[in-house]
Write an enzyme that holds these catalytic residues in place. Structure first.
Site, PDB file in Angstrom:
ATOM      1  N   GLY A  21       0.820  -1.206   0.000  1.00  0.00           N
ATOM      2  CA  GLY A  21       0.000   0.000   0.000  1.00  0.00           C
ATOM      3  C   GLY A  21       0.852   1.254   0.000  1.00  0.00           C
ATOM      4  O   GLY A  21       0.509   2.262  -0.639  1.00  0.00           O
ATOM      5  N   CYS A  61       4.333   7.389  23.993  1.00  0.00           N
ATOM      6  CA  CYS A  61       5.251   6.565  24.788  1.00  0.00           C
ATOM      7  C   CYS A  61       5.139   5.091  24.431  1.00  0.00           C
ATOM      8  O   CYS A  61       5.099   4.230  25.303  1.00  0.00           O
ATOM      9  CB  CYS A  61       4.987   6.757  26.277  1.00  0.00           C
ATOM     10  SG  CYS A  61       5.289   8.430  26.830  1.00  0.00           S
TER      11      CYS A  61
END
Length: 460
Positions: A69, A320
């Site tokens: 893609g 994070c």
């Protein structure tokens, strides 16, 4: 072990597996050759192209297969910009496009082109009127995803396509997340997709270019796939991709209704059972299988690890997690909370009992992570102190700066301020998001000797 990350890669559909195995025996030869084995391979390739074109809603000679893609996006953007270079060198895109679009746009900009970014609202959708204003006389190409890969929000493709047509600007639609659920609204000029998102094999992408769109393949060309994608076709994988796309489309209506009900349950239970959680994305105009929420005072990486230990595979756009310490560009553009972000994307066939068990486990996991980080568990206490407070969170990563702010906001009277010193990029997003959730006022960001000073005024 429940797998809840279909937005990254859906499990291989049974039809894809069957078609792949059959094509390994029948489709190994060069489809460009005229001998018997080549003719057999060519028949398979033509049939796959026709099936994929029918699902996309284009002519077979408008569609080519790529190696991914991402390759389809890069080839589509480069080809359209090159074909329309006499019009101008401006590219318009939304702020929440997939990274493949961002990388292609950055390369265009580095080569001397111009990029116009269209902002999104808090739901993650663009305003069609704002997108229309971004289209100028020198805009060579516009890009807009059909649905967002992180929060599931569907974009107003039809409305934007109409504005692009009025402006004479071709529109490239990245349909990677939505094509398995149904066709993209009419009006697009170029379309890209990726097979592993709908249960096909990895390593197959689609690029459709409407007749009449000026297109000049960039980079090294080849004689295959209309000269738009160099290299030998991975015919067995292409056959499996087309077969599985047809299969999932046949199942899409019933499965979408079933998964939407499960996602609605997740959205409701998360909001009811877990304090300090923001469910993000459009609640109505969204993909049926995807829900994203962010948890205050939670380290996203730890949260995902703890869920994995309990048998649940989920993803995140948190700052994070994985290999990055910067906030997700999607969450940042939306202006929503990024810390403790969880994306749940249910593959077809997901059992309701697995979702129920996930909802039983999740609140305890979030509470455990918050406790480990020393997050506040009660409302701020009133204080008579009038002195402004300064919280030094330099060198500390999300969600610690927000946790420290929450701990001390009650130590100043209503109307006074707390200043948080932070050099964490996520603080620029998460502190304003915390203020929005808590009914406090984010005054703004000021320069500091190190990092930035984020000023918050207590309103209640």
């Amino acid at each position: 072990m429940p797998y809840f990350d279909a937005a990254s890669a859906a499990p291989l559909h049974p039809v894809a597996r069957q078609a792949l195995l059959a094509a390994l025996d029948e489709g190994w030869a060069d489809p460009a050759r005229l001998y018997r084995e080549g003719r057999r391979a060519r028949l398979l390739l033509d049939a796959a192209r026709e099936a994929a074109a029918e699902a996309v809603g284009c002519r077979p000679d408008e569609l080519v297969f790529t190696s991914s893609g991402t390759t389809a996006v890069h080839a589509g953007i480069a080809g359209a910009l090159s074909g329309r270079r006499r019009v101008g060198r401006r590219l318009a895109r939304s702020a929440v496009e997939h990274s493949s679009v961002l990388h292609a746009a950055a390369a265009h900009e580095a080569a001397g082109g111009t990029v116009t970014e269209v902002p999104v609202g808090r739901s993650g959708a663009v305003d069609p009127a704002a997108y229309g204003e971004a289209l100028r006389a020198d805009t060579a190409l516009a890009c807009l995803q059909s649905a967002n890969h992180e929060v599931g929000t569907e974009q107003p493709v039809a409305e934007v396509a109409a504005l692009c047509a009025e402006a004479g600007t071709p529109l490239l639609v990245d349909a990677a997340q939505s094509l398995g659920w149904g066709p993209v609204p009419a009006g697009w000029s170029l379309l890209t997709a990726s097979a592993h998102k709908w249960g096909g094999p990895a390593g197959v992408g689609l690029l459709a270019v409407r007749k009449g769109v000026r297109f000049a393949p960039g980079g090294l060309a080849g004689e295959r796939e209309s000269g738009r994608v160099p290299g030998f076709e991975n015919l067995p994988a292409i056959v499996a991709a087309a077969a599985s796309l047809r299969a999932v489309r046949g199942e899409a209506a019933a499965e979408a209704a079933r998964l939407r009900a499960l996602v609605d349950r997740i959205r409701t239970v998360v909001a009811e059972r877990m304090p300090d959680v923001e469910v993000v994305g459009d609640p109505e105009r969204r993909l049926p299988h995807l829900v994203t929420f962010s948890c205050l005072y939670v380290d996203g990486e730890t949260l995902l690890h703890e869920l994995d230990r309990r048998g649940f595979s989920v993803s995140s756009g948190s700052s994070c997690t994985s290999s990055t310490l910067t906030p997700s560009h999607v969450l940042k553009a939306m202006g929503v909370l990024s810390e403790g972000n969880v994306r749940v994307s249910l593959p077809p066939g997901t059992a309701g009992t697995d979702v129920d068990r996930f909802l039983e486990v999740l609140p305890a996991v979030v509470a455990e992570v918050r406790q480990r980080l020393g997050a506040p568990v009660s409302a701020p206490r009133p204080s008579a102190s009038a002195a402004p407070l300064v919280v030094d969170a330099l060198g500390r990563r999300c969600p610690v700066p927000v946790i420290e702010l929450a701990k001390v906001i009650g130590e100043v009277p209503v109307g006074a301020t707390v200043t948080v010193l932070s050099d964490d990029e996520a603080a620029r997003l998460d502190i304003p998001a915390w203020c929005e959730m808590r009914g406090q006022k984010y005054v703004g960001e000021e320069r500091a000797d190190r990092g930035s000073a984020h000023v918050v005024r207590r309103l209640s």
